[in-house]
Design an enzyme around this catalytic site. Sequence first.
Site, PDB file in Angstrom:
ATOM      1  N   LYS A  64       6.040  -2.326   4.202  1.00 53.66           N
ATOM      2  CA  LYS A  64       7.242  -3.109   3.345  1.00 53.66           C
ATOM      3  C   LYS A  64       7.798  -2.374   2.140  1.00 53.66           C
ATOM      4  O   LYS A  64       8.835  -1.980   2.065  1.00 53.66           O
ATOM      5  CB  LYS A  64       7.021  -4.425   3.169  1.00 53.66           C
ATOM      6  CG  LYS A  64       6.496  -5.171   4.443  1.00 53.66           C
ATOM      7  CD  LYS A  64       6.315  -6.907   3.911  1.00 53.66           C
ATOM      8  CE  LYS A  64       5.319  -7.043   3.093  1.00 53.66           C
ATOM      9  NZ  LYS A  64       4.020  -6.691   3.292  1.00 53.66           N
ATOM     10  N   ARG A 116      -5.129  -0.170  -5.895  1.00 54.98           N
ATOM     11  CA  ARG A 116      -5.038  -1.610  -6.488  1.00 54.98           C
ATOM     12  C   ARG A 116      -6.411  -2.396  -6.323  1.00 54.98           C
ATOM     13  O   ARG A 116      -7.012  -2.056  -5.239  1.00 54.98           O
ATOM     14  CB  ARG A 116      -4.007  -2.239  -5.380  1.00 54.98           C
ATOM     15  CG  ARG A 116      -2.711  -1.953  -6.173  1.00 54.98           C
ATOM     16  CD  ARG A 116      -1.398  -2.488  -5.232  1.00 54.98           C
ATOM     17  NE  ARG A 116      -1.517  -3.615  -4.442  1.00 54.98           N
ATOM     18  CZ  ARG A 116      -0.816  -4.324  -3.729  1.00 54.98           C
ATOM     19  NH1 ARG A 116       0.372  -3.835  -3.329  1.00 54.98           N
ATOM     20  NH2 ARG A 116      -0.865  -5.403  -3.329  1.00 54.98           N
ATOM     21  N   ARG A 175      -6.537 -11.432   2.673  1.00 49.83           N
ATOM     22  CA  ARG A 175      -5.139 -11.467   2.573  1.00 49.83           C
ATOM     23  C   ARG A 175      -4.626 -11.590   4.005  1.00 49.83           C
ATOM     24  O   ARG A 175      -3.730 -12.010   4.385  1.00 49.83           O
ATOM     25  CB  ARG A 175      -4.622 -10.242   2.011  1.00 49.83           C
ATOM     26  CG  ARG A 175      -4.971 -10.222   0.516  1.00 49.83           C
ATOM     27  CD  ARG A 175      -4.663  -8.880  -0.019  1.00 49.83           C
ATOM     28  NE  ARG A 175      -3.566  -7.894  -0.014  1.00 49.83           N
ATOM     29  CZ  ARG A 175      -3.526  -6.726  -0.461  1.00 49.83           C
ATOM     30  NH1 ARG A 175      -4.402  -5.995  -0.465  1.00 49.83           N
ATOM     31  NH2 ARG A 175      -2.258  -6.214  -0.139  1.00 49.83           N
ATOM     32  N   ARG A 190      -4.630   3.550   0.329  1.00 50.74           N
ATOM     33  CA  ARG A 190      -3.353   3.443  -0.415  1.00 50.74           C
ATOM     34  C   ARG A 190      -3.741   4.051  -1.862  1.00 50.74           C
ATOM     35  O   ARG A 190      -4.810   3.418  -2.625  1.00 50.74           O
ATOM     36  CB  ARG A 190      -2.689   2.025  -0.418  1.00 50.74           C
ATOM     37  CG  ARG A 190      -1.751   1.911  -1.463  1.00 50.74           C
ATOM     38  CD  ARG A 190      -0.621   0.757  -1.222  1.00 50.74           C
ATOM     39  NE  ARG A 190      -1.333  -0.270  -1.413  1.00 50.74           N
ATOM     40  CZ  ARG A 190      -0.934  -1.566  -0.890  1.00 50.74           C
ATOM     41  NH1 ARG A 190       0.389  -1.733  -0.754  1.00 50.74           N
ATOM     42  NH2 ARG A 190      -1.685  -2.795  -0.943  1.00 50.74           N
ATOM     43  N   ARG A 239       7.054 -16.372   1.428  1.00 45.83           N
ATOM     44  CA  ARG A 239       5.724 -15.897   2.097  1.00 45.83           C
ATOM     45  C   ARG A 239       5.110 -17.153   2.923  1.00 45.83           C
ATOM     46  O   ARG A 239       4.140 -17.486   3.007  1.00 45.83           O
ATOM     47  CB  ARG A 239       4.493 -15.358   1.009  1.00 45.83           C
ATOM     48  CG  ARG A 239       4.515 -13.941   1.375  1.00 45.83           C
ATOM     49  CD  ARG A 239       3.468 -13.639   0.076  1.00 45.83           C
ATOM     50  NE  ARG A 239       2.990 -12.545   0.351  1.00 45.83           N
ATOM     51  CZ  ARG A 239       2.687 -11.325  -0.051  1.00 45.83           C
ATOM     52  NH1 ARG A 239       4.154 -11.063  -0.538  1.00 45.83           N
ATOM     53  NH2 ARG A 239       1.917 -10.582   0.297  1.00 45.83           N
TER      54      ARG A 239
END
Length: 213
Positions: free
Chosen positions: A13, A157, A168, A124, A85
């Site tokens: 996203k 992160r 998550r 990432r 969300r």
Amino acid sequence: MIVVFLGAPGAGKGTQAKKLAQDMNLKHISTGDILREEIKKETHLGKKAKEYMDRGELVPDELIIAMIEQALPEDLGVILDGFPRTVAQAQALDEMLRKHHKSVSCALLFEVEDEVIVERLSGRRVCPNCGAIYHVKYSPPKVDNVCDVCSTSLIQRDDDKEEVIRRRLKVYKEQTAPVIEFYAQKNKLKTIKAVGPIEDIYKTLRNAISNGC
Ligand code: AP5
């Protein structure tokens, strides 16, 4: 135009929102980015949010809704990345927009399988200064671990550890999946297969927007 980006963590996203915002002159509002900024500044909201984010859980609705009320621009087009969300957030967004005689133009769902997500998130790397997003294998920086845009050292992160990623994903299925149905019932949902080269997915996204978003 008010576009909502839906999809599991790591669906891409943020990557696509940054490109679209630049191309179409839209404001990119990422609730995750705003929260991480609050954490960096050690604000009251940041301290509260960190407890939830470190566990891979959602930050309470009332905090997020108040935050979005402040961030929504009066007139510019906007991409909402990571919000709403929960169904309560989706209803609150409708209410906020109704006051300005506006509504969500469309909700775009980025579809990716769980195993792809774990690989994407564990590889990432992000720039803590300008927010640029990289992947060690799929979208590496030109110089190892250095941001192409502002030359800052990249970081991983805190919530991109495998056990937090799994949590998550579970939270996404339990609390965010009903938001997909919320927009489907309003005939505002478009689904994008978000696997394959980033540029190909971007073309599909632009087509979806041109065809009635
Ligand atoms: P947030 O920051 O929003 O995280 P997220 O939704 O979990 O999404 P991500 O940022 O992890 O993934 P993405 O889909 O943007 O993927 P990206 O483009 O980076 O939220 C973090 C936390 O904040 C939440 O857990 C929650 O606690 C809290 N929060 C935020 N909003 C909230 C809300 N509304 N309510 C309550 N709490 C909230 O891509 C991922 C990786 O894949 C990158 O490395 C990228 O380079 C790579 N990649 C992208 N596309 C491709 C591709 N096509 N092929 C290969 N690799 C790709």
